[in-house]
Motif scaffolding. Structure first.
Motif, PDB file in Angstrom:
ATOM      1  N   HIS A 144       0.809  -1.214   0.000  1.00 35.84           N
ATOM      2  CA  HIS A 144       0.000   0.000   0.000  1.00 35.84           C
ATOM      3  C   HIS A 144       0.845   1.267   0.000  1.00 35.84           C
ATOM      4  CE1 HIS A 144      -2.771  -3.109   1.627  1.00 35.84           C
ATOM      5  NE2 HIS A 144      -3.626  -2.473   0.863  1.00 35.84           N
ATOM      6  N   ARG A 145       2.123   1.147   0.250  1.00 33.12           N
ATOM      7  CA  ARG A 145       3.005   2.311   0.202  1.00 33.12           C
ATOM      8  C   ARG A 145       3.194   2.738  -1.253  1.00 33.12           C
ATOM      9  NH1 ARG A 145       3.416   4.545   5.296  1.00 33.12           N
ATOM     10  NH2 ARG A 145       4.684   3.286   6.727  1.00 33.12           N
ATOM     11  N   ASP A 146       3.115   4.044  -1.514  1.00 26.21           N
ATOM     12  CA  ASP A 146       3.286   4.488  -2.898  1.00 26.21           C
ATOM     13  C   ASP A 146       3.935   5.866  -3.024  1.00 26.21           C
ATOM     14  OD1 ASP A 146       1.272   6.135  -2.002  1.00 26.21           O
ATOM     15  OD2 ASP A 146      -0.237   5.453  -3.437  1.00 26.21           O
ATOM     16  N   LYS A 147       4.379   6.451  -1.903  1.00 23.92           N
ATOM     17  CA  LYS A 147       4.887   7.817  -1.963  1.00 23.92           C
ATOM     18  C   LYS A 147       6.409   7.914  -1.836  1.00 23.92           C
ATOM     19  CE  LYS A 147       0.713  10.243  -0.584  1.00 23.92           C
ATOM     20  NZ  LYS A 147      -0.162   9.090  -0.797  1.00 23.92           N
ATOM     21  N   ALA A 148       7.047   6.920  -1.272  1.00 21.82           N
ATOM     22  CA  ALA A 148       8.506   6.982  -1.122  1.00 21.82           C
ATOM     23  C   ALA A 148       9.182   6.859  -2.482  1.00 21.82           C
ATOM     24  CB  ALA A 148       8.980   5.865  -0.194  1.00 21.82           C
ATOM     25  N   PRO A 149      10.338   7.499  -2.650  1.00 18.91           N
ATOM     26  CA  PRO A 149      11.021   7.439  -3.953  1.00 18.91           C
ATOM     27  C   PRO A 149      11.627   6.067  -4.215  1.00 18.91           C
ATOM     28  CG  PRO A 149      12.384   8.573  -2.327  1.00 18.91           C
ATOM     29  CD  PRO A 149      11.045   8.342  -1.679  1.00 18.91           C
ATOM     30  N   ILE A 158      16.828   2.643   3.137  1.00 14.42           N
ATOM     31  CA  ILE A 158      15.624   3.238   3.714  1.00 14.42           C
ATOM     32  C   ILE A 158      15.990   4.360   4.681  1.00 14.42           C
ATOM     33  CG2 ILE A 158      13.675   2.794   5.276  1.00 14.42           C
ATOM     34  CD1 ILE A 158      13.540  -0.039   3.945  1.00 14.42           C
ATOM     35  N   LEU A 159      17.006   4.135   5.493  1.00 16.04           N
ATOM     36  CA  LEU A 159      17.448   5.172   6.423  1.00 16.04           C
ATOM     37  C   LEU A 159      17.934   6.405   5.670  1.00 16.04           C
ATOM     38  CD1 LEU A 159      19.342   2.850   8.899  1.00 16.04           C
ATOM     39  CD2 LEU A 159      17.375   4.276   9.508  1.00 16.04           C
ATOM     40  N   TYR A 160      18.734   6.193   4.630  1.00 17.11           N
ATOM     41  CA  TYR A 160      19.236   7.314   3.832  1.00 17.11           C
ATOM     42  C   TYR A 160      18.077   8.084   3.203  1.00 17.11           C
ATOM     43  CZ  TYR A 160      21.391   9.964   0.078  1.00 17.11           C
ATOM     44  OH  TYR A 160      21.751  10.982  -0.764  1.00 17.11           O
ATOM     45  N   ASP A 161      17.154   7.371   2.572  1.00 15.85           N
ATOM     46  CA  ASP A 161      16.032   8.031   1.904  1.00 15.85           C
ATOM     47  C   ASP A 161      15.149   8.777   2.912  1.00 15.85           C
ATOM     48  OD1 ASP A 161      16.918   7.123  -0.514  1.00 15.85           O
ATOM     49  OD2 ASP A 161      15.392   5.574  -0.766  1.00 15.85           O
ATOM     50  N   THR A 162      14.953   8.187   4.087  1.00 13.14           N
ATOM     51  CA  THR A 162      14.124   8.826   5.118  1.00 13.14           C
ATOM     52  C   THR A 162      14.765  10.120   5.614  1.00 13.14           C
ATOM     53  OG1 THR A 162      13.227   6.687   5.835  1.00 13.14           O
ATOM     54  CG2 THR A 162      13.088   8.522   7.393  1.00 13.14           C
ATOM     55  N   ILE A 163      16.052  10.053   5.919  1.00 16.76           N
ATOM     56  CA  ILE A 163      16.759  11.242   6.403  1.00 16.76           C
ATOM     57  C   ILE A 163      16.770  12.335   5.330  1.00 16.76           C
ATOM     58  CG2 ILE A 163      19.033  12.131   7.057  1.00 16.76           C
ATOM     59  CD1 ILE A 163      19.485   9.383   8.455  1.00 16.76           C
ATOM     60  N   HIS A 164      17.043  11.936   4.086  1.00 12.62           N
ATOM     61  CA  HIS A 164      17.072  12.892   2.985  1.00 12.62           C
ATOM     62  C   HIS A 164      15.700  13.537   2.787  1.00 12.62           C
ATOM     63  CE1 HIS A 164      18.531  14.703  -0.696  1.00 12.62           C
ATOM     64  NE2 HIS A 164      17.524  14.191  -1.371  1.00 12.62           N
ATOM     65  N   TYR A 165      14.651  12.734   2.838  1.00 11.08           N
ATOM     66  CA  TYR A 165      13.279  13.231   2.668  1.00 11.08           C
ATOM     67  C   TYR A 165      12.924  14.238   3.760  1.00 11.08           C
ATOM     68  CZ  TYR A 165       8.144  13.147   2.563  1.00 11.08           C
ATOM     69  OH  TYR A 165       6.819  13.504   2.536  1.00 11.08           O
ATOM     70  N   LEU A 166      13.218  13.885   5.012  1.00  8.71           N
ATOM     71  CA  LEU A 166      12.870  14.769   6.121  1.00  8.71           C
ATOM     72  C   LEU A 166      13.718  16.035   6.125  1.00  8.71           C
ATOM     73  CD1 LEU A 166      12.346  12.109   8.938  1.00  8.71           C
ATOM     74  CD2 LEU A 166      10.576  13.480   7.806  1.00  8.71           C
TER      75      LEU A 166
END
Length: 209
Positions: free
Chosen positions: A152-157, A177-185
């Motif tokens: 159901h996830r569809d927004k993360a790059p 995932i950690l890298y993408d999360t930190i970069h996104y925030l």
């Protein structure tokens, strides 16, 4: 043909009992979570079971932790803080300023007190699923990754790439995932929990990045 409720649990009496436990928890959670959160929860549960099979983990633990990982998510922020205070759960400044971060540790408490889960490995995976933790165990990593990649996830790059990575090398998936999360925030000036930075640094060094 077996239903999705029983497929992983048809070979022994013990597993059939656990299947009934999952059914009861699903029924109870459906009353506590909103529709979208409940669907996400089921997605995490089934994704976690697939990852457990891939990495020779415990499927029963993965399904329980996946099912209960967000059991505190729909509790209003003020009540989450109140419940943490009442149960003497330590809260850091970043959590008080961003109470949505509390649902993981509060969820571990509710999983134990409200849903009767005694398995410390399951409880730890619930507690670790939002920020991650350095040196996570296999179940911790499975729930952390499943929470990010469930269908159901569809927004993360780059989700297709991350989903593939999750089944190729779970440590690489955790780091990505950690890298993408930190970069996104960071891009959106959102609050990043220091534990997430610590976890990223741990896996970056582990994988020689």
């Amino acid at each position: 043909r077996h239903s999705s409720e029983t497929i992983p649990f048809i070979w022994s009496k013990t597993m059939i009992v656990i299947s009934e436990e999952l059914k009861k928890i699903k029924k109870d959670l459906k009353k506590e979570l909103d529709k979208n959160r409940y669907q996400h929860t089921l997605g995490v549960m089934y994704t976690a079971s697939c990852l457990a099979m891939r990495y020779s983990g415990d499927i029963q633990q993965a399904m329980l932790a996946g099912l209960l990982h967000d059991c505190a998510k729909c509790i209003p922020a003020e009540r989450q803080i109140h419940l943490c205070e009442k149960n003497r759960i330590p809260m850091r400044d970043v959590e008080l300023k961003n109470p949505h971060l509390l649902h993981a540790k509060l969820g571990a408490l509710l999983a134990k007190s409200q849903y009767g889960i005694k398995d410390k490995t399951v409880l730890h995976a619930i507690e670790a699923h939002t920020t991650g933790m350095p040196n996570m165990g296999l179940l911790d990593k499975i729930i952390f990754v499943a929470d990010y990649i469930e269908p159901h996830r569809d927004k993360a790059p780059d989700l297709a790439e991350v989903r593939k990575l999750a089944f190729d090398d779970i440590n690489e998936a955790v780091l990505r995932i950690l890298y993408d999360t930190i970069h996104y925030l960071d891009q959106r000036r959102g609050a990043v929990d220091p534990v997430t930075y610590d976890t990223y640094e741990f896996y970056r060094k582990l994988l020689n990045r």
